[in-house]
Design a protein around this motif. Structure first.
Motif, mmCIF file in Angstrom:
data_model
loop_
_atom_site.group_PDB
_atom_site.id
_atom_site.type_symbol
_atom_site.label_atom_id
_atom_site.label_comp_id
_atom_site.label_asym_id
_atom_site.label_seq_id
_atom_site.Cartn_x
_atom_site.Cartn_y
_atom_site.Cartn_z
ATOM 1 N N ARG A 146 -13.025 -6.756 -6.325
ATOM 2 C CA ARG A 146 -13.714 -5.508 -6.665
ATOM 3 C C ARG A 146 -13.687 -5.260 -8.175
ATOM 4 O O ARG A 146 -14.512 -4.482 -8.693
ATOM 5 C CB ARG A 146 -13.069 -4.343 -5.921
ATOM 6 N N ASN A 147 -12.779 -5.913 -8.880
ATOM 7 C CA ASN A 147 -12.767 -5.811 -10.341
ATOM 8 C C ASN A 147 -14.081 -6.270 -10.957
ATOM 9 O O ASN A 147 -14.420 -5.878 -12.085
ATOM 10 C CB ASN A 147 -11.621 -6.648 -10.920
ATOM 11 N N GLU A 148 -14.832 -7.118 -10.233
ATOM 12 C CA GLU A 148 -16.121 -7.600 -10.744
ATOM 13 C C GLU A 148 -17.226 -6.562 -10.557
ATOM 14 O O GLU A 148 -18.327 -6.726 -11.087
ATOM 15 C CB GLU A 148 -16.516 -8.900 -10.031
ATOM 16 N N VAL A 149 -16.943 -5.518 -9.770
ATOM 17 C CA VAL A 149 -17.928 -4.448 -9.570
ATOM 18 C C VAL A 149 -17.625 -3.283 -10.501
ATOM 19 O O VAL A 149 -18.459 -2.870 -11.300
ATOM 20 C CB VAL A 149 -17.951 -3.986 -8.099
ATOM 21 N N GLU A 150 -16.415 -2.712 -10.374
ATOM 22 C CA GLU A 150 -16.009 -1.684 -11.325
ATOM 23 C C GLU A 150 -14.501 -1.607 -11.488
ATOM 24 O O GLU A 150 -13.980 -1.627 -12.586
ATOM 25 C CB GLU A 150 -16.605 -0.306 -10.988
ATOM 26 N N ASP A 151 -13.742 -1.593 -10.398
ATOM 27 C CA ASP A 151 -12.298 -1.415 -10.484
ATOM 28 C C ASP A 151 -11.678 -1.884 -9.172
ATOM 29 O O ASP A 151 -12.320 -1.809 -8.120
ATOM 30 C CB ASP A 151 -11.981 0.073 -10.724
ATOM 31 N N PHE A 152 -10.437 -2.320 -9.227
ATOM 32 C CA PHE A 152 -9.774 -2.822 -8.029
ATOM 33 C C PHE A 152 -9.595 -1.743 -6.968
ATOM 34 O O PHE A 152 -9.661 -0.543 -7.257
ATOM 35 C CB PHE A 152 -8.415 -3.438 -8.389
ATOM 36 N N VAL A 153 -9.355 -2.193 -5.741
ATOM 37 C CA VAL A 153 -9.003 -1.277 -4.659
ATOM 38 C C VAL A 153 -7.538 -0.866 -4.840
ATOM 39 O O VAL A 153 -6.686 -1.705 -5.162
ATOM 40 C CB VAL A 153 -9.207 -1.952 -3.290
ATOM 41 N N GLY A 154 -7.228 0.397 -4.630
ATOM 42 C CA GLY A 154 -5.855 0.903 -4.766
ATOM 43 C C GLY A 154 -4.994 0.472 -3.586
ATOM 44 O O GLY A 154 -4.612 1.293 -2.745
ATOM 45 N N ILE A 155 -4.672 -0.808 -3.540
ATOM 46 C CA ILE A 155 -3.993 -1.392 -2.384
ATOM 47 C C ILE A 155 -2.610 -0.792 -2.190
ATOM 48 O O ILE A 155 -2.226 -0.411 -1.070
ATOM 49 C CB ILE A 155 -3.908 -2.924 -2.550
ATOM 50 N N ASN A 156 -1.836 -0.704 -3.284
ATOM 51 C CA ASN A 156 -0.465 -0.196 -3.089
ATOM 52 C C ASN A 156 -0.462 1.285 -2.710
ATOM 53 O O ASN A 156 0.446 1.751 -2.014
ATOM 54 C CB ASN A 156 0.408 -0.473 -4.316
ATOM 55 N N ALA A 157 -1.480 2.035 -3.117
ATOM 56 C CA ALA A 157 -1.553 3.447 -2.731
ATOM 57 C C ALA A 157 -1.810 3.589 -1.227
ATOM 58 O O ALA A 157 -1.209 4.438 -0.558
ATOM 59 C CB ALA A 157 -2.654 4.151 -3.518
ATOM 60 N N VAL A 158 -2.695 2.741 -0.675
ATOM 61 C CA VAL A 158 -2.941 2.763 0.764
ATOM 62 C C VAL A 158 -1.694 2.296 1.514
ATOM 63 O O VAL A 158 -1.339 2.843 2.569
ATOM 64 C CB VAL A 158 -4.160 1.893 1.135
ATOM 65 N N GLU A 159 -0.999 1.301 0.954
ATOM 66 C CA GLU A 159 0.219 0.811 1.605
ATOM 67 C C GLU A 159 1.289 1.898 1.659
ATOM 68 O O GLU A 159 1.996 2.042 2.659
ATOM 69 C CB GLU A 159 0.751 -0.421 0.878
ATOM 70 N N GLN A 160 1.414 2.674 0.583
ATOM 71 C CA GLN A 160 2.371 3.780 0.608
ATOM 72 C C GLN A 160 2.007 4.772 1.706
ATOM 73 O O GLN A 160 2.885 5.269 2.432
ATOM 74 C CB GLN A 160 2.411 4.496 -0.743
ATOM 75 N N PHE A 161 0.718 5.059 1.847
ATOM 76 C CA PHE A 161 0.284 5.973 2.908
ATOM 77 C C PHE A 161 0.685 5.433 4.286
ATOM 78 O O PHE A 161 1.191 6.167 5.133
ATOM 79 C CB PHE A 161 -1.229 6.182 2.855
ATOM 80 N N ILE A 162 0.464 4.138 4.504
ATOM 81 C CA ILE A 162 0.826 3.523 5.787
ATOM 82 C C ILE A 162 2.324 3.669 6.040
ATOM 83 O O ILE A 162 2.756 4.048 7.138
ATOM 84 C CB ILE A 162 0.415 2.035 5.793
ATOM 85 N N GLY A 163 3.144 3.372 5.007
ATOM 86 C CA GLY A 163 4.593 3.442 5.168
ATOM 87 C C GLY A 163 5.094 4.851 5.381
ATOM 88 O O GLY A 163 5.948 5.096 6.252
ATOM 89 N N ASP A 164 4.587 5.799 4.600
ATOM 90 C CA ASP A 164 5.039 7.187 4.734
ATOM 91 C C ASP A 164 4.606 7.780 6.070
ATOM 92 O O ASP A 164 5.341 8.552 6.698
ATOM 93 C CB ASP A 164 4.490 8.030 3.583
ATOM 94 N N THR A 165 3.408 7.412 6.529
ATOM 95 C CA THR A 165 2.928 7.885 7.833
ATOM 96 C C THR A 165 3.788 7.321 8.953
ATOM 97 O O THR A 165 4.105 8.024 9.927
ATOM 98 C CB THR A 165 1.452 7.481 8.032
ATOM 99 N N ALA A 166 4.182 6.059 8.834
ATOM 100 C CA ALA A 166 5.041 5.436 9.847
ATOM 101 C C ALA A 166 6.379 6.153 9.946
ATOM 102 O O ALA A 166 6.893 6.400 11.042
ATOM 103 C CB ALA A 166 5.262 3.958 9.512
ATOM 104 N N THR A 167 6.951 6.518 8.796
ATOM 105 C CA THR A 167 8.227 7.242 8.800
ATOM 106 C C THR A 167 8.052 8.627 9.402
ATOM 107 O O THR A 167 8.859 9.061 10.236
ATOM 108 C CB THR A 167 8.773 7.345 7.360
ATOM 109 N N ALA A 168 6.994 9.326 8.997
ATOM 110 C CA ALA A 168 6.756 10.682 9.513
ATOM 111 C C ALA A 168 6.545 10.677 11.024
ATOM 112 O O ALA A 168 6.973 11.607 11.723
ATOM 113 C CB ALA A 168 5.544 11.291 8.807
ATOM 114 N N ASN A 169 5.909 9.619 11.544
ATOM 115 C CA ASN A 169 5.628 9.538 12.986
ATOM 116 C C ASN A 169 6.720 8.828 13.775
ATOM 117 O O ASN A 169 6.602 8.681 14.999
ATOM 118 C CB ASN A 169 4.287 8.828 13.213
ATOM 119 N N GLY A 170 7.757 8.358 13.093
ATOM 120 C CA GLY A 170 8.880 7.734 13.778
ATOM 121 C C GLY A 170 8.580 6.383 14.408
ATOM 122 O O GLY A 170 9.207 6.014 15.403
#
Length: 653
Positions: free
Chosen positions: A110-134
């Motif tokens: 995606r850097n060839e279009v405009e900017d990379f995908v915020g991969i680590n930000a989505v990963e943090q969401f996945i991890g924090d959601t997993a903890t919140a949902n047990g």
């Protein structure tokens, strides 16, 4: 009506340049039509984000789940499905989403279009959601009866214990410190790695059962290697690098207020060091040095102090701690970071350097330490530095540029080494351990190794090595030959597994009922037009149809970075995670390189109606479109307009 200049925010992308009017490859002559003999086939390749990830995570896969393209199995939410897919490779999504420098994002097409995908930000969401949902990990399979000693309870050791349990093997973790976590806990400040989130991800691993802990046990001192070899079926060395390297300059050795970055951060992260010095100079340029200077700015110093209050006393003596009350009298510290390399070549990520500057750190790049200046009592009072130039690959001071930086504490963050007391037989002469490609210790049957003790690198590297080491351990304890590792050694999407999950598994092949075996296009026992090259090829941006993707700005995570006036005593978490809406919107920016994401371009643009959507009842990820080869004329329009590079003109003569 023509688009006005004001509305043109991004240049258009074109596959062909002006003057390109002749096909340079005979197999791609579009106007030959029915004599081209080539028809589309669907080729799965590894995306560069995944190929750049040292843990080998199926990044494209869990982004597809978050965005709603790949559907979870019946009875499971997409949030849990994304968690399970991401943790197949790495059991720490919440941690890695916060602190990983994300080489995946550097590789993102995606850097060839405009900017990379915020991969680590989505990963943090996945991890924090997993903890919140047990969410818990799946129960371990039936116990194999094999026991593996894991030496070290840091990222590599914990990841290894997790992967061992997934294979049914029991693990015993020997950890020299009082708590698990390694560099997660002792090397990274709590405002970057919240301890409640870290503990949640560690406990989720321990909850898998049959992971025994032996805390405060230093192998080689408290436990012998001979005893481990008798008691366990295999040994994994994941001891990390706990000793920092000093500056190779006159005046460093034996000077009390010259300390390593590793020791500085450990004293802080253990809660013992509450204040630092008035003037702190840190030599580095990598992530550790950024943590050192950021912590020093937050701690500040106290004007009047006795010998026991000096930061180096706490750093050198693991049993001494500052009185918490002294923090009330703390004043700001003057903190300087020096780096051999210029700012653009520093190994610390650009935004980390930017944040340090915002917090009031002075950064001197392109300079090298020359000498520690000491007073009559033998304490450092300054660090002489000079501008640096590289000659024959070695840093060399520029004559006439020497100057002295005043310093009450000098910190070296220039590298780390292993602590191999009692393990001298495993020392390769550089304070590290050797490893082969299967992460075995050479000439030591039953001994395996992973993490920084091979070569200090990223946390994600240690976790990826632990996965491969466990694969090798599993083969060793089962007396099986080591399987050849794929060229692209990551966690790949498995179409057959997906079809089984979606209850679309191919029928059993029956010889007596199969009839004519010359083709499989109409057979239900074979996946006839799909080729998996993911183990051998990473798909580059020039195989994608980039014009399909509109300019879409990245959804930025919010960060709480204090100014130089606010930084003293500021220990709030720095990174503010995505909302669910933000996570989904950012995942939608993924271009799904090397895998269909149901855009319908091939169906819409096929002039012969040869490409068609698979019946909805038979459709799943990787099986969304198909081709009627009786209608196909080989014009390769479908391949030209495929945004992801998934369609190749390869079927036929």
């Amino acid at each position: 009506m023509a688009t006005s200049t004001d509305e043109m925010t991004k240049l258009s992308w074109r596959r062909f340049e002006d003057g390109d009017n002749v096909w340079d490859n005979l197999t791609e002559q579009i106007f030959v039509q029915d004599t081209s003999h080539k028809c589309p086939t669907y080729v799965h390749k590894t995306p560069p984000c995944q190929g750049s990830c040292p843990s080998g995570e199926d990044i494209r896969g869990w982004l597809q789940i978050v965005r709603g393209i790949e559907q979870p199995p019946e009875g499971m939410t997409w949030q849990e499905y994304a968690f399970r897919r991401s943790t197949d490779a790495n059991p720490f999504p919440s941690m890695m989403g916060r602190v990983c420098p994300a080489p995946c994002q550097d590789g993102c097409n995606r850097n060839e279009v405009e900017d990379f995908v915020g991969i680590n930000a989505v990963e943090q969401f996945i991890g924090d959601t997993a903890t919140a949902n047990g969410y818990k990990f799946e129960p371990a399979p039936v116990d194999t009866g094999k026991r593996v000693a894991v030496i070290g309870g840091g990222p590599a050791g914990l990841a290894a214990a997790y992967q061992l349990r997934r294979k049914g093997h029991a693990a015993t973790i020997f950890e020299a410190n009082s708590e698990l976590g390694g560099m997660f806990r002792y090397g990274i400040p709590g405002y970057r790695v919240p301890r409640d989130a870290l503990d949640a991800e560690i406990n989720r691993i321990l909850d898998m059962g049959q992971i025994e802990l032996k805390m405060g046990a230093k192998v080689g001192v408290d436990v012998t290697v001979d005893q481990l070899e008798k008691d366990y079926d295999a040994i994994l060395w994941a001891i990390g690098c706990q000793s920092g390297r000093g500056l190779p300059v006159p005046g460093w050795e034996g000077t009390p207020n010259c300390v390593s970055g590793v020791a500085f951060l450990k004293a802080f992260n253990e809660g013992r060091m509450k204040v630092t010095a008035d003037k702190v100079v840190c030599v580095g340029g990598g992530d550790t040095s950024i943590d050192v200077v950021s912590v020093a700015r937050r701690l500040g110093h106290i004007t009047k102090s006795g010998k026991s209050d000096l930061p180096e006393t706490v750093i050198h003596d693991g049993y001494v701690a500052h009185d918490t009350a002294m923090t009330a009298a703390a004043e700001g510290a003057e903190v300087t970071l020096t780096s051999l390399f210029t700012r653009e070549k520093m190994t610390a990520s650009e935004h980390e350097v930017h944040d340090a500057l915002h917090e009031g750190v002075t950064v001197l790049d392109g300079v090298m330490p020359v000498e520690v200046i000491k007073n009559a009592e033998g304490r450092a009072i300054g660090l002489k530095v000079a501008d640096c130039e590289m000659k024959d690959g070695r840093p060399t001071p520029v004559e006439g540029t020497e100057r002295v930086l005043d310093a009450d504490l000098v910190v070296a963050a220039i590298g780390q080494g292993g602590e191999l007391t009692g393990l001298e037989d495993l020392d390769n002469g550089r304070g590290l351990m050797n490893s082969d490609k299967f992460y075995q210790v050479p000439d030591k049957p039953g001994h395996f190794v992973a993490g920084d003790i091979i070569r200090p690198h990223l946390l994600t590297t240690a976790i990826g090595q632990a996965w491969i080491a466990v694969e090798s351990i599993d083969e060793y304890v089962n007396k099986a030959e080591h399987k050849r590792r794929p060229k692209v050694d990551v966690h790949h999407f498995d179409l057959l597994a997906k079809m089984n999950e979606a209850k679309l598994a191919p029928e059993q092949f029956k010889v007596e009922a199969s009839g004519d075996l010359r083709g499989t296009s109409d057979a239900n026992y074979a996946i006839h037009n799909y080729e998996d090259r993911s183990g051998a090829e990473v798909i580059p941006h020039d195989e994608l149809y980039l014009a399909h993707f509109p300019h879409t700005p990245r959804v930025l995570r919010r960060e709480e970075v204090p100014s130089s006036e606010e930084v003293l005593g500021h220990f709030k978490e720095r990174v503010i995670g995505y909302s669910e809406e933000d996570a989904v919107n950012e995942a939608k920016r993924c271009m799904s390189c090397g895998m269909c994401f149901e855009c319908d371009n091939c169906v819409i643009f096929c002039p012969q109606d040869a490409v068609f959507r698979v019946n909805k009842s038979e459709s799943t990820t990787g099986r969304y479109v198909d081709t009627d080869y009786d209608k196909c004329i080989g014009c390769h329009i479908c391949a030209d307009v495929c945004p992801t590079g998934y369609i190749k003109m390869g079927l036929g003569e």
